[in-house]
Design a protein around this motif. Structure first.
Motif, PDB file in Angstrom:
ATOM      1  N   LEU A   6      12.382   0.166  -1.881  1.00 18.68           N
ATOM      2  CA  LEU A   6      12.988  -0.978  -1.195  1.00 18.68           C
ATOM      3  C   LEU A   6      13.806  -1.870  -2.127  1.00 18.68           C
ATOM      4  O   LEU A   6      14.389  -2.845  -1.681  1.00 18.68           O
ATOM      5  CB  LEU A   6      11.916  -1.793  -0.471  1.00 18.68           C
ATOM      6  N   THR A  56       6.644  11.613   4.819  1.00 18.28           N
ATOM      7  CA  THR A  56       7.925  11.064   4.366  1.00 18.28           C
ATOM      8  C   THR A  56       7.626  10.092   3.237  1.00 18.28           C
ATOM      9  O   THR A  56       6.807   9.202   3.415  1.00 18.28           O
ATOM     10  CB  THR A  56       8.592  10.244   5.489  1.00 18.28           C
ATOM     11  N   ILE A  59      17.971  -3.972   8.815  1.00 18.70           N
ATOM     12  CA  ILE A  59      16.670  -3.889   8.139  1.00 18.70           C
ATOM     13  C   ILE A  59      15.591  -4.582   8.978  1.00 18.70           C
ATOM     14  O   ILE A  59      14.499  -4.052   9.154  1.00 18.70           O
ATOM     15  CB  ILE A  59      16.760  -4.501   6.717  1.00 18.70           C
ATOM     16  N   ARG A  75       7.990   8.518  13.180  1.00 16.92           N
ATOM     17  CA  ARG A  75       8.179   7.469  12.212  1.00 16.92           C
ATOM     18  C   ARG A  75       6.855   7.205  11.512  1.00 16.92           C
ATOM     19  O   ARG A  75       5.832   7.033  12.169  1.00 16.92           O
ATOM     20  CB  ARG A  75       8.665   6.235  12.979  1.00 16.92           C
ATOM     21  N   SER A 131       0.833  -1.201   0.000  1.00 17.11           N
ATOM     22  CA  SER A 131       0.000   0.000   0.000  1.00 17.11           C
ATOM     23  C   SER A 131       0.871   1.257   0.000  1.00 17.11           C
ATOM     24  O   SER A 131       0.535   2.234  -0.658  1.00 17.11           O
ATOM     25  CB  SER A 131      -0.940   0.005   1.205  1.00 17.11           C
ATOM     26  N   CYS A 132       1.968   1.237   0.718  1.00 16.78           N
ATOM     27  CA  CYS A 132       2.872   2.391   0.729  1.00 16.78           C
ATOM     28  C   CYS A 132       4.041   2.213  -0.244  1.00 16.78           C
ATOM     29  O   CYS A 132       4.364   3.103  -1.008  1.00 16.78           O
ATOM     30  CB  CYS A 132       3.445   2.615   2.133  1.00 16.78           C
ATOM     31  N   HIS A 133       4.693   1.053  -0.162  1.00 15.89           N
ATOM     32  CA  HIS A 133       5.928   0.878  -0.939  1.00 15.89           C
ATOM     33  C   HIS A 133       5.676   0.475  -2.386  1.00 15.89           C
ATOM     34  O   HIS A 133       6.601   0.515  -3.193  1.00 15.89           O
ATOM     35  CB  HIS A 133       6.835  -0.164  -0.265  1.00 15.89           C
ATOM     36  N   ALA A 161      10.339   4.532   1.300  1.00 16.21           N
ATOM     37  CA  ALA A 161      11.601   4.247   0.611  1.00 16.21           C
ATOM     38  C   ALA A 161      11.407   3.286  -0.562  1.00 16.21           C
ATOM     39  O   ALA A 161      10.506   2.452  -0.537  1.00 16.21           O
ATOM     40  CB  ALA A 161      12.573   3.635   1.621  1.00 16.21           C
ATOM     41  N   LEU A 219       1.560  10.416   2.771  1.00 16.28           N
ATOM     42  CA  LEU A 219       2.583  10.437   3.818  1.00 16.28           C
ATOM     43  C   LEU A 219       3.462  11.676   3.713  1.00 16.28           C
ATOM     44  O   LEU A 219       3.680  12.186   2.621  1.00 16.28           O
ATOM     45  CB  LEU A 219       3.472   9.194   3.702  1.00 16.28           C
ATOM     46  N   LEU A 240      13.036  -9.152   0.577  1.00 15.60           N
ATOM     47  CA  LEU A 240      13.630  -7.877   0.152  1.00 15.60           C
ATOM     48  C   LEU A 240      15.014  -8.102  -0.452  1.00 15.60           C
ATOM     49  O   LEU A 240      15.404  -7.446  -1.407  1.00 15.60           O
ATOM     50  CB  LEU A 240      13.715  -6.900   1.332  1.00 15.60           C
TER      51      LEU A 240
HETATM   52  C1  HEC Z   1       2.022   3.439   6.048  1.00 20.12           C
HETATM   53  C2  HEC Z   1       2.997   3.323   4.997  1.00 20.12           C
HETATM   54  C3  HEC Z   1       4.025   2.207   5.071  1.00 20.12           C
HETATM   55  C4  HEC Z   1       3.791   0.851   5.128  1.00 20.12           C
HETATM   56  C5  HEC Z   1       2.447   0.127   5.134  1.00 20.12           C
HETATM   57  C6  HEC Z   1       5.100   0.221   5.141  1.00 20.12           C
HETATM   58  N1  HEC Z   1       6.093   1.171   5.108  1.00 20.12           N
HETATM   59 FE1  HEC Z   1       8.100   0.836   5.042  1.00 20.12          FE
HETATM   60  N2  HEC Z   1       8.471   2.825   5.043  1.00 20.12           N
HETATM   61  C7  HEC Z   1       7.501   3.800   5.035  1.00 20.12           C
HETATM   62  C8  HEC Z   1       8.140   5.117   5.063  1.00 20.12           C
HETATM   63  C9  HEC Z   1       7.420   6.448   5.063  1.00 20.12           C
HETATM   64  C10 HEC Z   1       9.531   4.877   5.075  1.00 20.12           C
HETATM   65  C11 HEC Z   1      10.652   5.941   5.112  1.00 20.12           C
HETATM   66  C12 HEC Z   1      11.289   5.987   6.485  1.00 20.12           C
HETATM   67  C13 HEC Z   1      10.405   6.623   7.550  1.00 20.12           C
HETATM   68  O1  HEC Z   1       9.616   5.926   8.225  1.00 20.12           O
HETATM   69  O2  HEC Z   1      10.482   7.817   7.744  1.00 20.12           O
HETATM   70  C14 HEC Z   1       9.708   3.429   5.072  1.00 20.12           C
HETATM   71  C15 HEC Z   1      10.934   2.799   5.099  1.00 20.12           C
HETATM   72  C16 HEC Z   1      11.121   1.424   5.060  1.00 20.12           C
HETATM   73  C17 HEC Z   1      12.421   0.761   5.101  1.00 20.12           C
HETATM   74  C18 HEC Z   1      13.791   1.429   5.236  1.00 20.12           C
HETATM   75  C19 HEC Z   1      14.565   1.373   3.941  1.00 20.12           C
HETATM   76  C20 HEC Z   1      16.002   1.752   4.121  1.00 20.12           C
HETATM   77  O3  HEC Z   1      16.741   1.713   3.128  1.00 20.12           O
HETATM   78  O4  HEC Z   1      16.413   2.096   5.236  1.00 20.12           O
HETATM   79  C21 HEC Z   1      12.182  -0.575   5.049  1.00 20.12           C
HETATM   80  C22 HEC Z   1      13.198  -1.706   5.058  1.00 20.12           C
HETATM   81  C23 HEC Z   1      10.735  -0.742   4.973  1.00 20.12           C
HETATM   82  N3  HEC Z   1      10.121   0.491   4.983  1.00 20.12           N
HETATM   83  C24 HEC Z   1      10.104  -1.967   4.913  1.00 20.12           C
HETATM   84  C25 HEC Z   1       8.716  -2.157   4.980  1.00 20.12           C
HETATM   85  C26 HEC Z   1       8.069  -3.449   5.057  1.00 20.12           C
HETATM   86  C27 HEC Z   1       8.806  -4.784   5.015  1.00 20.12           C
HETATM   87  C28 HEC Z   1       6.730  -3.211   5.172  1.00 20.12           C
HETATM   88  C29 HEC Z   1       5.612  -4.229   5.352  1.00 20.12           C
HETATM   89  C30 HEC Z   1       5.721  -5.129   6.478  1.00 20.12           C
HETATM   90  C31 HEC Z   1       6.536  -1.777   5.137  1.00 20.12           C
HETATM   91  N4  HEC Z   1       7.757  -1.145   5.016  1.00 20.12           N
HETATM   92  C32 HEC Z   1       5.289  -1.146   5.198  1.00 20.12           C
HETATM   93  C33 HEC Z   1       6.133   3.609   4.998  1.00 20.12           C
HETATM   94  C34 HEC Z   1       5.475   2.391   5.062  1.00 20.12           C
END
Ligand code: HEC
Length: 136
Positions: free
Chosen positions: A64, A59, A80, A96, A41-43, A62, A57, A130
């Motif tokens: 991935l 931010t 990670i 966050r 949904s986000c990534h 990222a 959002l 990943l």
């Molecule tokens: C609500 C939106 C949202 C969802 C759903 C989400 N993320 Fe994220 N993710 C983000 C945002 C925004 C960032 C950028 C860092 C921050 O939090 O400020 C991020 C950053 C990351 C990073 C850091 C990448 C790096 O290079 O450091 C990883 C790894 C990641 N997400 C993995 C996941 C995984 C795995 C899931 C599912 C289990 C997930 N995310 C679900 C919003 C989301």
């Protein structure tokens, strides 16, 4: 008799790495499914940071597929996993926007299962997935 003993020894010598590869592949398939369910949904479905919820959002989520590229080509499993878990993070700045997956993925587990272990296993599968989608 002798032949089967040799075959057995050979199988034992060959099995561990083969099984380990098989295990990783299985883990990453599980992770891929979870990714579509919890993370896309986000990534975005392809993990490039372009999911339908990204625009809402502050931010940007990222990309991935470039976790390793952003770190000079190495993929830090532990870092990670800890980031995805989120329970042990001290926020460096601001709030966050990534959900605390260590909590969410331990919810609604089968009776008798240890939520913490379930969450850790799920995060391991996600990290394994990943790793398979990193841009070369
Ligand atoms: C609500 C939106 C949202 C969802 C759903 C989400 N993320 Fe994220 N993710 C983000 C945002 C925004 C960032 C950028 C860092 C921050 O939090 O400020 C991020 C950053 C990351 C990073 C850091 C990448 C790096 O290079 O450091 C990883 C790894 C990641 N997400 C993995 C996941 C995984 C795995 C899931 C599912 C289990 C997930 N995310 C679900 C919003 C989301």
């Amino acid at each position: 008799m002798r032949r089967s003993a040799i075959a057995l020894a050979l199988a034992a010598a060959l099995a561990p790495p083969a099984l380990a590869d098989e295990g990783d592949a299985m883990l990453s398939r599980v992770g891929a499914e979870m990714f579509q369910q919890y993370c896309a949904s986000c990534h975005g479905q392809s993990a490039a940071g372009d999911g339908p919820a990204a625009g809402a959002l502050r931010t940007p989520p990222a990309d991935l597929t470039r976790i390793a590229a952003r770190r000079g080509g190495s993929f830090p499993d532990g870092e990670i996993a800890r980031f995805v878990d989120g329970r042990f993070d001290v926020p460096a700045h601001g709030t966050r926007e990534m959900p605390i997956w260590g909590r969410k993925l331990g919810e609604a587990v089968a009776e008798g299962a240890e939520p913490d272990e379930v969450a850790r296993g799920r995060i391991l599968a996600l990290v394994e997935y990943l790793k398979t989608i990193q841009a070369k």
